[in-house]
Structure formats: C-alpha cells, structure tokens
Design an enzyme around this catalytic site. Structure first.
Site, PDB file in Angstrom:
ATOM      1  N   MET A 272       0.751  -1.274  -0.106  1.00 35.45           N
ATOM      2  CA  MET A 272       0.198   0.136  -0.111  1.00 35.45           C
ATOM      3  C   MET A 272       1.005   1.209   0.115  1.00 35.45           C
ATOM      4  SD  MET A 272      -3.501  -0.807   2.092  1.00 35.45           S
ATOM      5  CE  MET A 272      -2.872  -0.620   3.812  1.00 35.45           C
TER       6      MET A 272
ATOM      7  N   HIS B 132       8.994   1.070   3.333  1.00 39.05           N
ATOM      8  CA  HIS B 132       9.867   0.756   4.551  1.00 39.05           C
ATOM      9  C   HIS B 132      10.829  -0.418   4.227  1.00 39.05           C
ATOM     10  CE1 HIS B 132       7.537  -2.235   6.445  1.00 39.05           C
ATOM     11  NE2 HIS B 132       6.518  -1.307   6.632  1.00 39.05           N
TER      12      HIS B 132
ATOM     13  N   HIS C 181       9.272  -3.858   3.372  1.00 40.51           N
ATOM     14  CA  HIS C 181       8.968  -3.811   1.905  1.00 40.51           C
ATOM     15  C   HIS C 181      10.272  -3.978   0.953  1.00 40.51           C
ATOM     16  CE1 HIS C 181       5.696  -1.259   3.524  1.00 40.51           C
ATOM     17  NE2 HIS C 181       5.064  -2.360   2.926  1.00 40.51           N
TER      18      HIS C 181
ATOM     19  N   SER D 270       4.173   0.846   8.271  1.00 38.77           N
ATOM     20  CA  SER D 270       4.131   2.142   7.776  1.00 38.77           C
ATOM     21  C   SER D 270       3.189   2.916   8.706  1.00 38.77           C
ATOM     22  CB  SER D 270       3.182   2.023   6.490  1.00 38.77           C
ATOM     23  OG  SER D 270       3.791   1.270   5.590  1.00 38.77           O
TER      24      SER D 270
HETATM   25  O1  PAF Z   1      -0.126  -5.728   3.450  1.00 33.36           O
HETATM   26  C1  PAF Z   1      -0.612  -4.817   2.593  1.00 33.36           C
HETATM   27  O2  PAF Z   1       0.116  -3.807   2.503  1.00 33.36           O
HETATM   28  C2  PAF Z   1      -1.947  -4.976   2.091  1.00 33.36           C
HETATM   29  O3  PAF Z   1      -2.977  -5.752   3.084  1.00 33.36           O
HETATM   30  C3  PAF Z   1      -1.966  -5.455   0.681  1.00 33.36           C
HETATM   31  C4  PAF Z   1      -1.602  -6.974   0.779  1.00 33.36           C
HETATM   32  C5  PAF Z   1      -1.194  -4.779  -0.310  1.00 33.36           C
HETATM   33  C6  PAF Z   1      -3.307  -5.339   0.032  1.00 33.36           C
HETATM   34  O4  PAF Z   1      -3.765  -4.133   0.012  1.00 33.36           O
END
Ligand code: PAF
Length: 286
Positions: free
Chosen positions: A30, A34, A37, A187
């Site tokens: 989303m 950070h 990710h 986040s």
């Molecule tokens: O973990 C997340 O950031 C969200 O739940 C995802 C998997 C991108 C789905 O919107």
C-alpha cells in the site's frame, strides 16, 4: 523503471513477459515503503526475471472510522526506493481503475482464518485484502508473490485464496523486519508520538517473553497468554486488543501449546494500532 497506472498497460506488459518465458514476481504493497517492503523487493529481484511492485491504498480493506484517509502516501519517495532495488515496474492504479462503476464482486475466505484475531475488530478487512490480492494475481499471473510475516493472518488468507482459486502462484512469506529496539517496521509507525514510539517496543518484548516461557517448557495456553498480557499491562498507555496463541497453520485455539505455535498481539497505542507476532516450534509431547 516504469510506472504504470492502468490495468490495460500492466496486463500488456506482463503478458509480453510471460510470452517471452520470463518469470514474474509481485510485491503487493500500500506504499509508504519501509525496509520491510524493500526486503521483499530484494527477494523478488533475486528469485524472478521481472519484478512488479504494486502501490495501492486499497479502500475496501479499511473499515469505517479507520485510517484510510490519513494513510501515508508518497509516490515520489516510494518510486525512488523501488528504483534503487531495481524492480522493473511500479503498478500504481487509482481506486476508480481498480473498482470501476458497477464493480460488485468480492472474495471471502472462510471464518476459521478470518473471523478471529484481527478479523474480529476489522469487519470486512480480509474480504478487502482477498479481493484486491486476487485481482492483482489475476492481472499479473506472477509465479511468486511476496508478503511479510508481520501481517501473519493476512499471509494465511492469501495462501488460502492462492491455493483454492488455482492461481499457481507461490506465496513467499519473509520474516518481519525490525527496528534496532525490536519494533516491527510498519508504515503506521509514522503515526506514533515520541512517547508512544518509546513505549512501542514493549509489544515485541512481550512476544520475546512468550518465547522464553515456551522455551522453559510451559504448555498451558492460559499461563502463557496471562504472562504476555501482564507484561503489556506494565505500560498503562497500551490498550490490548487481543493476545492469542494459535495453531500457526489453521489459527485454531490450542489446548496444549505444541507444534508450530503462533503467538500474536494487537494493541492500540494512542490512536495507532500495532500488530506483531512470533511463530515458535514447540516440540510435541515435551
Ligand atoms: O499488506 C498490505 O500492504 C496490504 O494488505 C496488501 C497485501 C497490499 C493488500 O492491499
């Protein structure tokens, strides 16, 4: 690195890769990226010929009164971070692109995985997650998709849909990335005040206490959960939403702590909701 925002463009791009025999790795996010990710992007980069990072604050997984409107968004910064990890494409659609007028389908995973833990306080959350992840998997047909263990319940839901709906996609789950003091990277940590940030590592400390208790042989879930709750309650500003010890594959409650045990916590610190978990392999019959 390219950024695309329409379904038509991403589908054309990925279809070409598939036709040319390239493997595709997807990192759904989303945004507000950070180190957690980026760790997923690095793993995807190593494992796959082509890497797509999706950045989409998915409205359908937020309940009324949650932080959808204030969720941090910084496409410029995220683009810089993803480019540095040498991903091939960012997919950053608008909500209208993902959910055009008339959109009326959702993916529901059964109650065992969704009507417990986070699902109790976040009605429709996992339905929103399952639907958007399924849309992304359908669009890109990746061989692998990468998720972080911090959202443990989400990883089980995603594995369930990937298997049940025959996506052929391998769901890769990587360990939670932590700050030096143990706080799980998230986040939402950006919402914490200075004082809340100082208190936030208590969540991981309580999980480490649980690990220690399991290591010395405690097998009674009530004893374990009471100890974790007691540790969290030493910080009066922490409001416990749940503390759970579950079968790590099925999320069933355990009468005896054994096998792969998930210990998971959700708390509120001020207005910020924090979740974290550990999975401990507890020898059966010990
Ligand atoms: O973990 C997340 O950031 C969200 O739940 C995802 C998997 C991108 C789905 O919107």
């Amino acid at each position: 690195m390219k950024t695309v925002s329409t379904l038509k463009e991403i589908r054309a791009l990925v279809d070409r890769w598939h036709r040319n025999g390239k493997t595709v790795g997807l990192v759904p996010t989303m945004g507000a990226l950070h180190e957690g990710h980026l760790h997923l992007v690095r793993a995807a980069r190593q494992a796959c010929d082509r890497v797509v990072v999706s950045l989409f604050v998915n409205p359908t997984q937020f309940s009324a009164g949650e932080d959808f409107a204030k969720y941090p968004r910084d496409l410029k910064k995220d683009t810089r971070l993803v480019a540095a990890e040498k991903a091939d494409v960012i997919f950053a659609p608008t909500a209208e692109e993902m959910y055009p007028a008339g959109f009326d389908t959702s993916v529901t995973v059964g109650p065992a995985l969704t009507q417990t833990m986070c699902g109790l306080s976040r009605p429709n959350h996992f339905q929103g997650v399952a639907t958007v992840v399924m849309k992304l998997l359908n669009l890109m047909r990746p061989q692998q998709a990468f998720f972080g263990q911090k959202d443990y319940q989400q990883t089980l839901v995603v594995k369930r849909i990937a298997a049940d709906l025959n996506t052929g996609c391998d769901i890769v789950v990587l360990p939670t990335v932590r700050e030096a003091d143990g706080l799980a990277k998230s986040s939402r940590n950006a919402y914490l005040s200075e004082e809340e940030r100082r208190l936030a590592p208590s969540v991981y400390q309580a999980l480490k206490l649980a690990d220690g208790i399991l290591q010395v042989g405690e097998r009674n879930p009530k004893e374990l959960l009471d100890a974790v709750r007691k540790r969290l309650k030493t910080e009066s500003k922490i409001e416990i939403e749940y503390v759970a010890a579950k079968n790590a594959e099925t999320l069933e409650d355990l009468l005896i702590l054994s096998g792969r045990v998930l210990v998971a916590v959700a708390v509120k610190l001020g207005s910020t909701r924090l979740i974290d978990n550990i999975v401990v392999d507890v020898p059966t019959g010990s």
